[in-house]
Design a protein around this motif. Structure first.
Motif, short mmCIF file in Angstrom:
data_model
loop_
_atom_site.label_atom_id
_atom_site.label_comp_id
_atom_site.label_asym_id
_atom_site.label_seq_id
_atom_site.Cartn_x
_atom_site.Cartn_y
_atom_site.Cartn_z
N GLY A 163 0.89 -1.10 -0.01
CA GLY A 163 -0.01 -0.06 -0.12
C GLY A 163 1.01 1.22 0.02
O GLY A 163 1.97 1.25 -0.69
N ARG A 164 0.50 2.33 0.86
CA ARG A 164 1.23 3.64 1.06
C ARG A 164 1.18 3.88 2.33
O ARG A 164 0.23 3.64 3.02
CB ARG A 164 0.53 4.48 -0.26
CG ARG A 164 -0.70 4.87 0.27
CD ARG A 164 -1.45 6.06 -0.81
NE ARG A 164 -2.50 6.55 -0.23
CZ ARG A 164 -2.83 7.65 -0.13
NH1 ARG A 164 -1.90 8.53 -0.58
NH2 ARG A 164 -3.87 8.15 0.21
N THR A 165 2.34 4.61 2.67
CA THR A 165 2.34 5.20 4.03
C THR A 165 1.98 6.61 3.91
O THR A 165 1.94 7.26 2.91
CB THR A 165 3.83 5.28 4.63
OG1 THR A 165 4.60 6.12 3.77
CG2 THR A 165 4.28 3.83 4.76
N VAL A 166 1.06 7.18 5.17
CA VAL A 166 0.27 8.11 5.02
C VAL A 166 0.71 8.93 6.42
O VAL A 166 0.33 8.21 7.58
CB VAL A 166 -1.25 8.19 4.77
CG1 VAL A 166 -1.81 9.40 4.98
CG2 VAL A 166 -1.53 7.50 3.65
N ARG A 167 1.17 10.25 6.57
CA ARG A 167 1.32 10.55 7.58
C ARG A 167 0.20 11.14 8.06
O ARG A 167 -0.65 11.74 7.48
CB ARG A 167 2.40 12.00 7.42
CG ARG A 167 2.58 12.94 8.58
CD ARG A 167 3.58 14.18 8.03
NE ARG A 167 3.43 15.20 8.79
CZ ARG A 167 4.58 15.35 9.69
NH1 ARG A 167 5.66 15.09 9.48
NH2 ARG A 167 4.52 16.39 10.40
N GLU B 84 -0.11 18.66 19.47
CA GLU B 84 0.03 17.93 18.12
C GLU B 84 0.58 16.84 18.00
O GLU B 84 1.66 16.53 18.69
CB GLU B 84 0.47 19.17 17.41
CG GLU B 84 -0.28 20.35 17.14
CD GLU B 84 0.15 21.40 16.22
OE1 GLU B 84 1.10 20.99 15.29
OE2 GLU B 84 -0.30 22.32 16.13
N ARG B 85 0.31 15.77 17.53
CA ARG B 85 0.67 14.46 17.62
C ARG B 85 0.98 14.16 15.75
O ARG B 85 0.10 14.61 15.24
CB ARG B 85 0.00 13.48 17.94
CG ARG B 85 -0.28 13.81 19.43
CD ARG B 85 0.96 13.18 20.08
NE ARG B 85 0.73 13.47 21.60
CZ ARG B 85 1.99 13.17 22.65
NH1 ARG B 85 2.98 12.93 22.42
NH2 ARG B 85 1.52 13.49 24.08
N VAL B 86 1.84 13.22 15.46
CA VAL B 86 2.09 13.14 14.11
C VAL B 86 2.23 11.21 14.27
O VAL B 86 3.30 10.83 14.94
CB VAL B 86 3.43 13.57 13.67
CG1 VAL B 86 3.52 12.82 12.13
CG2 VAL B 86 3.12 14.96 13.45
N THR B 87 1.68 10.58 13.57
CA THR B 87 1.83 9.20 13.27
C THR B 87 1.79 8.80 11.65
O THR B 87 1.37 9.65 10.98
CB THR B 87 0.78 8.48 13.91
OG1 THR B 87 -0.44 8.73 13.47
CG2 THR B 87 0.60 8.67 15.46
N PHE B 88 2.28 7.59 11.56
CA PHE B 88 2.26 7.01 10.34
C PHE B 88 1.21 5.93 10.19
O PHE B 88 1.33 5.08 11.13
CB PHE B 88 3.76 7.05 9.80
CG PHE B 88 4.52 7.99 9.23
CD1 PHE B 88 4.45 8.61 8.05
CD2 PHE B 88 5.10 8.82 10.34
CE1 PHE B 88 5.02 9.59 7.74
CE2 PHE B 88 5.62 9.62 10.01
CZ PHE B 88 5.73 10.15 8.84
N LYS B 89 0.65 5.74 9.17
CA LYS B 89 -0.45 4.39 8.97
C LYS B 89 -0.03 4.01 7.53
O LYS B 89 0.54 4.54 6.70
CB LYS B 89 -1.77 4.68 9.14
CG LYS B 89 -2.34 5.88 8.31
CD LYS B 89 -3.91 5.95 8.58
CE LYS B 89 -4.43 7.27 7.71
NZ LYS B 89 -5.88 7.55 7.98
N VAL B 90 -0.50 2.82 7.36
CA VAL B 90 -0.38 2.21 6.05
C VAL B 90 -1.72 2.03 5.39
O VAL B 90 -2.59 1.23 6.02
CB VAL B 90 0.30 0.61 5.96
CG1 VAL B 90 0.24 0.16 4.60
CG2 VAL B 90 1.94 0.79 6.54
N GLU B 91 -2.18 2.52 4.35
CA GLU B 91 -3.45 2.50 3.49
C GLU B 91 -3.07 1.22 2.60
O GLU B 91 -2.41 1.60 1.61
CB GLU B 91 -3.71 3.57 3.03
CG GLU B 91 -4.11 4.66 3.85
CD GLU B 91 -4.70 6.18 3.26
OE1 GLU B 91 -4.56 6.01 1.83
OE2 GLU B 91 -5.31 6.73 3.80
N ALA B 92 -3.74 0.02 2.93
CA ALA B 92 -3.50 -1.04 2.22
C ALA B 92 -4.22 -1.14 1.08
O ALA B 92 -5.39 -0.91 0.89
CB ALA B 92 -3.55 -2.26 3.20
N ARG B 93 -3.39 -1.67 -0.23
CA ARG B 93 -4.23 -2.04 -1.35
C ARG B 93 -4.56 -3.34 -1.18
O ARG B 93 -5.31 -3.96 -1.75
CB ARG B 93 -3.28 -1.65 -2.73
CG ARG B 93 -3.35 -0.29 -3.07
CD ARG B 93 -2.64 -0.22 -4.36
NE ARG B 93 -2.15 1.13 -4.32
CZ ARG B 93 -0.70 1.24 -4.27
NH1 ARG B 93 -0.01 0.49 -3.79
NH2 ARG B 93 -0.49 2.73 -4.38
#
Length: 127
Positions: free
Chosen positions: A82-86, A96-105
């Protein structure tokens, strides 16, 4: 900001399934997996050492997510593409927080720790 992602890891908890209203159309369906993407490095004794693994939430938006929530299980080995998204957000204290997730294909099941596989007949209509 996003970038292409391919990783192999283990599902760390039971899948989280949600539906979101979509007007008069079919609801949007989300399956969330919490996956530990490891980095196994072989040692001289034939064993492996995990160096630099990380946890990431994996989101799979699909009309079949309701069915898949029973397929994916805690401990299962998966291959995620998929793609990583901030993801920027504020916590309860307004920090304020920042994480990364994966939007899977795609989320493929790898044959580690699987005792058996049962296939069902294709439904009428060939899907």
């Amino acid at each position: 900001m996003s970038t292409h992602f391919v990783g192999e890891g283990n599902i760390g908890s039971a899948p989280d399934y949600r539906e979101f209203p979509n007007g008069n159309d079919e609801p949007r369906r989300l399956l969330r997996l919490n996956v530990y993407f490891d980095n196994p490095i072989p040692k001289k004794d034939g064993e492996y050492e995990d160096r630099g693994g990380f946890w990431a939430p994996v989101e799979l938006w699909h009309r079949d997510a309701d069915h898949w929530k029973t397929l994916y299980q805690k401990g299962m080995r998966v291959l995620v593409e998929g793609r990583t998204v901030r993801d920027e957000w504020e916590d309860a204290d307004e920090n304020e927080r920042v994480t990364f997730k994966v939007e899977a294909r795609r989320v493929g099941i790898l044959p580690y720790r699987i005792e058996s596989v049962a296939l069902s007949a294709k439904p009428a209509g060939g899907q």
